[in-house]
Motif scaffolding. Structure first.
Motif: not given
Length: 183
Positions: A7, A13, A116, A118, A120
């Protein structure tokens, strides 16, 4: 599983089915239980005193008898038991804590019902560490060698170990997709 993809901003992700998320949660939880530290002595509730006790303890930590723990918490010196024991004395609790922290971060960022994900950059690295520990633990229990594909291929689908080999291979695919997304 929808593989990990990069991303903007350096994160990643992916998507997990509910059963995949449940499996990951279970396996990571089992590794956390295995590497859980004994905790500070009950008579020394103060963190500084507990830390000091770690370095002044009479009993030296030993290489774990459990092959999985021995793999997850390896000796620092394989050919020098005395140095290995001294090294373990000063590093084992920190290693256990780091492994617990990575596993906790993975569980904190893993939706209980899948869906989903996501992450860092730092969270993704925590996932890599936790996934690596799970694969090491499972690999040791299965006796996996460099000939993994051949070992797996010799099993019939009704062999009780076949499903565990399937999980081991799947974990490798998850880990590989995460590495590629971070590259």
């Amino acid at each position: 599983m929808d593989p990990f993809r990069p991303t903007r901003g350096g994160g990643v992700r992916a998507g997990l089915a509910p059963a995949e998320a449940s499996l990951l949660r279970s396996l990571v939880g089992q590794v956390m239980a295995l590497i859980a530290p004994d905790g500070p002595p009950q008579s020394q509730p103060d963190d500084l005193l507990a830390w000091d006790a770690q370095f002044t303890q009479e009993e030296q930590p030993q290489t774990p008898d459990d092959p999985v723990l021995a793999r997850l918490l390896p000796d620092g010196y394989r050919d020098d038991p005395e140095s290995a024991q001294e090294f373990r004395k000063y590093t084992e609790s920190g290693l256990r804590s780091a492994k617990q922290q990575a596993a906790r971060e993975m569980l904190d960022t893993l939706p209980e019902t899948g869906g989903k994900i996501q992450l860092t950059h730092d969270q993704a690295h925590a996932w890599l560490k936790a996934l690596n520990d799970v694969r090491l633990a499972l690999g040791v229990r299965l006796g996996v060698t460099e000939e993994f594909e051949e070992q797996w291929g010799r099993l019939s689908a009704d062999d009780p170990q076949w499903a565990a080999y399937e999980v081991y291979a799947w974990l490798g695919a998850v880990q590989e997709s995460l590495v590629q997304a971070l590259a």
